[in-house]
Design an enzyme around this catalytic site. Structure first.
Site, PDB file in Angstrom:
ATOM      1  N   GLU A  42      -3.043  -8.616  -7.334  1.00 18.37           N
ATOM      2  CA  GLU A  42      -3.536  -7.231  -7.306  1.00 18.37           C
ATOM      3  C   GLU A  42      -2.467  -6.335  -7.912  1.00 18.37           C
ATOM      4  OE1 GLU A  42      -4.595  -5.745  -3.344  1.00 18.37           O
ATOM      5  OE2 GLU A  42      -4.163  -3.700  -3.989  1.00 18.37           O
ATOM      6  N   ARG A  46      -0.700   2.448  -9.584  1.00 25.72           N
ATOM      7  CA  ARG A  46       0.251   3.447  -9.085  1.00 25.72           C
ATOM      8  C   ARG A  46       1.329   3.775 -10.096  1.00 25.72           C
ATOM      9  NH1 ARG A  46       1.396   0.938  -3.058  1.00 25.72           N
ATOM     10  NH2 ARG A  46      -0.782   0.467  -2.662  1.00 25.72           N
ATOM     11  N   LYS A 130     -10.996  -5.201   3.097  1.00 30.35           N
ATOM     12  CA  LYS A 130      -9.551  -5.111   3.267  1.00 30.35           C
ATOM     13  C   LYS A 130      -9.315  -4.334   4.560  1.00 30.35           C
ATOM     14  CE  LYS A 130      -5.619  -2.679   1.099  1.00 30.35           C
ATOM     15  NZ  LYS A 130      -4.792  -2.679  -0.108  1.00 30.35           N
TER      16      LYS A 130
HETATM   17  C1  3PG Z   1      -0.284  -1.291  -0.183  1.00 22.73           C
HETATM   18  O1  3PG Z   1      -1.320  -0.796  -0.550  1.00 22.73           O
HETATM   19  O2  3PG Z   1       0.835  -0.747  -0.330  1.00 22.73           O
HETATM   20  C2  3PG Z   1      -0.387  -2.631   0.375  1.00 22.73           C
HETATM   21  O3  3PG Z   1      -1.133  -2.575   1.513  1.00 22.73           O
HETATM   22  C3  3PG Z   1       0.882  -3.342   0.594  1.00 22.73           C
HETATM   23  O4  3PG Z   1       1.389  -3.109   1.822  1.00 22.73           O
HETATM   24  P1  3PG Z   1       2.786  -3.740   2.170  1.00 22.73           P
HETATM   25  O5  3PG Z   1       3.775  -3.169   1.198  1.00 22.73           O
HETATM   26  O6  3PG Z   1       3.069  -3.290   3.584  1.00 22.73           O
HETATM   27  O7  3PG Z   1       2.677  -5.226   2.047  1.00 22.73           O
END
Ligand code: 3PG
Length: 211
Positions: A42, A46, A130
């Site tokens: 994924e 961002r 999710k």
């Molecule tokens: C996110 O969208 O940042 C993800 O959920 C990842 O979360 P994490 O950095 O706590 O694994």
């Protein structure tokens, strides 16, 4: 569409949630993760490099199943599709985004954080969700509790999960895979520490999925 999302979620126990700063590093990162056994990636929308990274990884690392993360609206979903994403992940689910997902050529993994959200998404045909942010909303305990009243819904919990916590999630019947950034820490990406990342990926891959 929901069946294809379930199939993607079942392809690997851990979905790395990636924030990429350059296309070149995204390709090397994807190669390292795939070498470690994690084939579902994924790439979050961002950073300015994200969409080009999705397109490039798709071509350069054909073993990977690359999706777009942090898809927040119809425009993000359009961009994700145009970039060649195989799936889209959202931290939540607005009605505008769900309407766009209905007509999209790729499956979506929408986010839910409450039982009512999970029920509403399931009513719309989503079989896998999710759970986000997993740890703050109750994590393993939340999932165990909803497994009784909502046994038909499967989850990919994400948010605050690491290598130590992941096995408890993966042991649950209603968890198909977990998501997390711990397999691709920013510091290791910046240092181009690909063999370290490959090791993290392999350890995550070996967690497997019981049942
Ligand atoms: C996110 O969208 O940042 C993800 O959920 C990842 O979360 P994490 O950095 O706590 O694994």
């Amino acid at each position: 569409m929901s069946d294809s999302m379930l199939k993607i979620c079942r392809a690997a126990p851990v979905v790395p949630v990636l924030t990429v700063e350059s296309v070149a590093s995204a390709v090397a990162l994807a190669q390292a993760l795939v070498a470690g056994g994690l084939t579902v990636l994924e790439i979050t929308l961002r950073t300015p490099a994200a969409l080009d990274a999705i397109s490039k990884v798709k071509v350069e690392v054909p073993e990977a199943i690359v999706g777009a993360g942090t898809v927040r609206n119809a425009k993000d979903l359009d961009a994700a599709v145009s970039a060649g994403s195989s799936f889209a992940v959202s931290p939540g689910a607005t009605s505008a985004l769900l309407d766009a997902a209905d007509g999209a050529p790729i499956p979506m993994l929408p986010g839910a954080a409450t039982v009512s959200e999970a029920m509403a998404l399931n009513d719309r045909g989503f079989k896998v969700l999710k759970l986000f942010p997993a740890e703050p909303v109750g994590g393993v305990s939340w999932l165990k509790n909803v497994g009784g009243p909502l046994p038909q819904i499967r989850f990919c919990p994400t948010g605050g999960i690491d290598a130590e916590k992941a096995p408890d999630y993966l042991a649950l019947d209603n968890v198909v895979c977990v998501g997390g950034s711990w397999v691709a820490p920013t510091a290791l990406i910046r240092n181009e520490a690909w063999s370290e990342i490959e090791k993290l990926a392999r350890t995550a891959f070996l967690l497997g999925k019981r049942g």
